[in-house]
Design a protein around this motif. Structure first.
Motif, PDB file in Angstrom:
ATOM      1  N   TYR A 170      61.284  96.686  34.625  1.00  0.00           N
ATOM      2  CA  TYR A 170      61.148  98.217  34.659  1.00  0.00           C
ATOM      3  C   TYR A 170      59.957  98.286  33.067  1.00  0.00           C
ATOM      4  O   TYR A 170      61.106  98.069  32.315  1.00  0.00           O
ATOM      5  CB  TYR A 170      61.945  98.917  35.042  1.00  0.00           C
ATOM      6  CG  TYR A 170      62.710  98.662  36.322  1.00  0.00           C
ATOM      7  CD1 TYR A 170      61.475 100.298  37.622  1.00  0.00           C
ATOM      8  CD2 TYR A 170      63.417  97.944  36.635  1.00  0.00           C
ATOM      9  CE1 TYR A 170      62.226  99.587  38.553  1.00  0.00           C
ATOM     10  CE2 TYR A 170      63.642  97.883  38.577  1.00  0.00           C
ATOM     11  CZ  TYR A 170      63.022  98.357  39.493  1.00  0.00           C
ATOM     12  OH  TYR A 170      63.684  98.280  40.886  1.00  0.00           O
ATOM     13  N   PHE A 171      59.421  99.277  33.131  1.00  0.00           N
ATOM     14  CA  PHE A 171      58.697  99.801  32.065  1.00  0.00           C
ATOM     15  C   PHE A 171      59.754 100.792  31.841  1.00  0.00           C
ATOM     16  O   PHE A 171      59.525 101.948  32.437  1.00  0.00           O
ATOM     17  CB  PHE A 171      56.964  99.818  32.169  1.00  0.00           C
ATOM     18  CG  PHE A 171      56.831  98.615  32.447  1.00  0.00           C
ATOM     19  CD1 PHE A 171      55.828  98.291  30.522  1.00  0.00           C
ATOM     20  CD2 PHE A 171      55.786  98.202  33.339  1.00  0.00           C
ATOM     21  CE1 PHE A 171      54.885  96.999  30.798  1.00  0.00           C
ATOM     22  CE2 PHE A 171      55.374  97.122  32.751  1.00  0.00           C
ATOM     23  CZ  PHE A 171      54.599  96.377  32.216  1.00  0.00           C
ATOM     24  N   PHE A 187      53.452  93.824  28.896  1.00  0.00           N
ATOM     25  CA  PHE A 187      53.665  92.270  30.410  1.00  0.00           C
ATOM     26  C   PHE A 187      53.764  91.266  29.440  1.00  0.00           C
ATOM     27  O   PHE A 187      55.590  90.543  29.774  1.00  0.00           O
ATOM     28  CB  PHE A 187      52.512  92.009  31.260  1.00  0.00           C
ATOM     29  CG  PHE A 187      52.657  91.667  31.967  1.00  0.00           C
ATOM     30  CD1 PHE A 187      53.005  91.798  33.387  1.00  0.00           C
ATOM     31  CD2 PHE A 187      52.388  89.918  31.624  1.00  0.00           C
ATOM     32  CE1 PHE A 187      53.579  91.439  34.888  1.00  0.00           C
ATOM     33  CE2 PHE A 187      53.134  89.010  32.784  1.00  0.00           C
ATOM     34  CZ  PHE A 187      53.709  89.796  34.119  1.00  0.00           C
ATOM     35  N   LEU A 193      56.828  89.336  41.058  1.00  0.00           N
ATOM     36  CA  LEU A 193      57.646  90.593  40.495  1.00  0.00           C
ATOM     37  C   LEU A 193      58.663  91.361  41.815  1.00  0.00           C
ATOM     38  O   LEU A 193      58.269  92.424  41.763  1.00  0.00           O
ATOM     39  CB  LEU A 193      56.964  91.759  39.851  1.00  0.00           C
ATOM     40  CG  LEU A 193      56.094  90.491  38.252  1.00  0.00           C
ATOM     41  CD1 LEU A 193      55.386  91.348  38.166  1.00  0.00           C
ATOM     42  CD2 LEU A 193      56.888  89.569  37.832  1.00  0.00           C
ATOM     43  N   THR A 226      59.779  96.190  40.310  1.00  0.00           N
ATOM     44  CA  THR A 226      58.866  96.768  39.104  1.00  0.00           C
ATOM     45  C   THR A 226      58.703  97.769  39.156  1.00  0.00           C
ATOM     46  O   THR A 226      58.741  98.378  40.379  1.00  0.00           O
ATOM     47  CB  THR A 226      58.114  95.445  38.072  1.00  0.00           C
ATOM     48  OG1 THR A 226      57.764  96.043  36.966  1.00  0.00           O
ATOM     49  CG2 THR A 226      56.738  96.110  39.178  1.00  0.00           C
ATOM     50  N   ASP A 240      51.411 101.401  30.713  1.00  0.00           N
ATOM     51  CA  ASP A 240      52.352 100.724  31.633  1.00  0.00           C
ATOM     52  C   ASP A 240      51.684 100.053  33.085  1.00  0.00           C
ATOM     53  O   ASP A 240      51.697  98.433  33.190  1.00  0.00           O
ATOM     54  CB  ASP A 240      53.447 101.446  31.837  1.00  0.00           C
ATOM     55  CG  ASP A 240      54.391 101.424  30.934  1.00  0.00           C
ATOM     56  OD1 ASP A 240      53.894 101.059  29.949  1.00  0.00           O
ATOM     57  OD2 ASP A 240      55.517 102.456  30.321  1.00  0.00           O
ATOM     58  N   LEU A 273      50.702  96.499  33.899  1.00  0.00           N
ATOM     59  CA  LEU A 273      51.089  95.611  34.595  1.00  0.00           C
ATOM     60  C   LEU A 273      50.370  94.884  35.958  1.00  0.00           C
ATOM     61  O   LEU A 273      50.193  93.347  35.988  1.00  0.00           O
ATOM     62  CB  LEU A 273      51.932  97.039  35.936  1.00  0.00           C
ATOM     63  CG  LEU A 273      52.493  96.168  37.355  1.00  0.00           C
ATOM     64  CD1 LEU A 273      53.982  94.786  36.766  1.00  0.00           C
ATOM     65  CD2 LEU A 273      52.996  96.773  37.537  1.00  0.00           C
ATOM     66  N   PHE A 301      53.968  91.698  43.292  1.00  0.00           N
ATOM     67  CA  PHE A 301      54.583  92.157  43.000  1.00  0.00           C
ATOM     68  C   PHE A 301      54.855  93.685  43.864  1.00  0.00           C
ATOM     69  O   PHE A 301      54.327  94.361  44.415  1.00  0.00           O
ATOM     70  CB  PHE A 301      54.079  92.952  41.369  1.00  0.00           C
ATOM     71  CG  PHE A 301      53.270  94.041  41.898  1.00  0.00           C
ATOM     72  CD1 PHE A 301      53.620  95.619  42.176  1.00  0.00           C
ATOM     73  CD2 PHE A 301      52.122  93.465  41.661  1.00  0.00           C
ATOM     74  CE1 PHE A 301      52.852  96.420  41.616  1.00  0.00           C
ATOM     75  CE2 PHE A 301      50.889  94.976  41.679  1.00  0.00           C
ATOM     76  CZ  PHE A 301      51.371  96.400  41.756  1.00  0.00           C
ATOM     77  N   TRP A 334      56.303  97.575  43.720  1.00  0.00           N
ATOM     78  CA  TRP A 334      56.610  98.899  42.814  1.00  0.00           C
ATOM     79  C   TRP A 334      57.118  99.481  43.350  1.00  0.00           C
ATOM     80  O   TRP A 334      57.982 100.189  44.609  1.00  0.00           O
ATOM     81  CB  TRP A 334      55.530 100.274  42.616  1.00  0.00           C
ATOM     82  CG  TRP A 334      55.871 101.307  41.838  1.00  0.00           C
ATOM     83  CD1 TRP A 334      56.474 102.245  42.456  1.00  0.00           C
ATOM     84  CD2 TRP A 334      55.378 101.328  40.001  1.00  0.00           C
ATOM     85  NE1 TRP A 334      56.190 102.822  40.555  1.00  0.00           N
ATOM     86  CE2 TRP A 334      56.003 102.413  39.948  1.00  0.00           C
ATOM     87  CE3 TRP A 334      54.076 100.499  39.883  1.00  0.00           C
ATOM     88  CZ2 TRP A 334      55.639 103.255  39.450  1.00  0.00           C
ATOM     89  CZ3 TRP A 334      54.267 101.014  38.564  1.00  0.00           C
ATOM     90  CH2 TRP A 334      54.513 102.237  38.627  1.00  0.00           C
TER      91      TRP A 334
END
Length: 244
Positions: free
Chosen positions: A143-144, A152, A173, A176, A187, A191, A204, A206
Motif C-alpha cells: 500500500y502507498f 511504483f 498486485l 493495493t 500514488d 500505480l 491489480f 484496489w
C-alpha cells in the motif's frame, strides 16, 4: 477481478463466483486460516473441509484464483513469521494443492502473495515459496502510505527483484491502495504507470475498504478522477488460460 476474504471453515461461494464470471470478472479468494495452525493443515487435520471446498470449486468448473494465507512473511497474522515456521507454510500450501488436485479441481489459479519487503517482514521470500509446481501467479500486497515512497519502483521494486531470484511466474498486485490526502493522486498515477510498464503483471485489486486507514476511492474526489482517467487509458485484458 473481484477479491473476497474467506475464513477457515467458510464454504465456497459458488453463486457469487458464477455471477462475477458472467459479468466478466475473475474471482480471487483470499483464504485466511484463522483458528488453526499451518502445521495441523499440513498434517491433514483439515482434509475433510479442504476436500469439500475443492469439490465445490471443481463442480463450478470456471476459473478461480485462490490466495492462501497471504502476507505470511509479516509478523501480524496468525500464520505469519512470528507464529509459524516457513517450512510449515510451504508444507501446508503443498498439501492443500495436492488435495485439490486429487479432487480434480484443476480450474484454480494458485496465487502466492507475500507482503512487500519493509520493516517487520522477512526479506528472504524464497523460504516461503512453495515452488513453481504449486504456484501459478505470484501476488504482492503493498500500500502507498504517507511514510512510504510515492513511486511504483520505490514501493514494489525491492520485492519484485527478490521474487525474480526464484520465480518468473506472472505477477498480480493482490491488494493495493493509497492513503487519502495530498499524495493520493500522485500514488494512483504511479500505480498505473508502474503496471503499464511491467508486462509481467496481469492486474491489480484496489482495497476499497475503510480499515486502519480509509482506503476507499470515494474519500478523495481528485484521486478518484485520476483513477478513472488512468483506467480509461489503460488496456487491461488477458486470457487466464494463457498466463498459467
Amino acid at each position: 477481478m473481484i477479491v473476497y476474504f474467506a475464513g477457515w471453515g467458510d464454504g465456497f461461494d459458488a453463486t457469487a463466483t458464477r455471477n462475477a464470471w458472467n459479468a466478466g470478472a475473475l474471482t480471487v479468494v483470499s483464504w485466511e486460516p484463522h483458528g488453526t495452525k499451518l502445521a495441523r493443515i499440513a498434517d491433514g487435520a483439515s482434509d475433510r473441509y479442504i476436500r469439500a471446498y475443492a469439490q465445490a470449486v471443481r463442480k463450478l468448473n470456471i476459473p478461480i484464483a485462490i490466495s492462501f494465507a497471504d502476507e505470511m512473511n509479516g509478523d501480524w497474522e496468525q500464520w505469519g513469521a512470528s507464529e509459524a515456521a516457513p517450512r510449515d507454510y510451504v508444507r501446508a500450501w503443498r498439501h492443500i494443492h495436492r488435495v485439490f488436485a486429487d479432487a480434480g479441481a484443476t480450474n484454480v489459479i494458485w496465487t502466492w502473495a507475500p507482503n512487500i519487503i519493509q520493516p517487520g517482514t522477512h526479506k528472504d521470500l524464497s523460504r516461503y515459496y512453495p515452488g513453481d509446481k504449486y504456484v501459478d501467479w505470484v501476488g504482492l500486497v503493498g500500500y502507498f502510505t504517507d511514510w512510504d515512497p510515492h513511486s511504483f519502483t520505490g514501493l514494489f521494486g525491492a520485492t519484485l527483484t527478490e521474487i525474480d531470484r526464484f520465480s518468473r511466474k506472472p505477477r498480480l498486485l493482490l491488494e493495493t491502495a493509497a492513503m487519502p490526502g495530498r499524495h493520493r493522486t500522485e500514488d494512483v498515477r504511479a500505480l498505473f504507470a508502474g503496471i503499464t510498464a511491467s508486462p509481467g503483471i496481469v492486474g491489480f485489486s484496489w482495497f476499497d475498504h475503510k480499515a486502519r486507514a480509509d482506503w476507499r476511492l470515494a474519500t478523495s474526489p481528485e484521486g478518484t478522477a485520476e483513477f478513472r482517467r488512468m483506467a480509461a487509458n489503460a488496456l487491461y485484458g488477458f486470457d487466464v488460460r494463457k498466463v498459467r
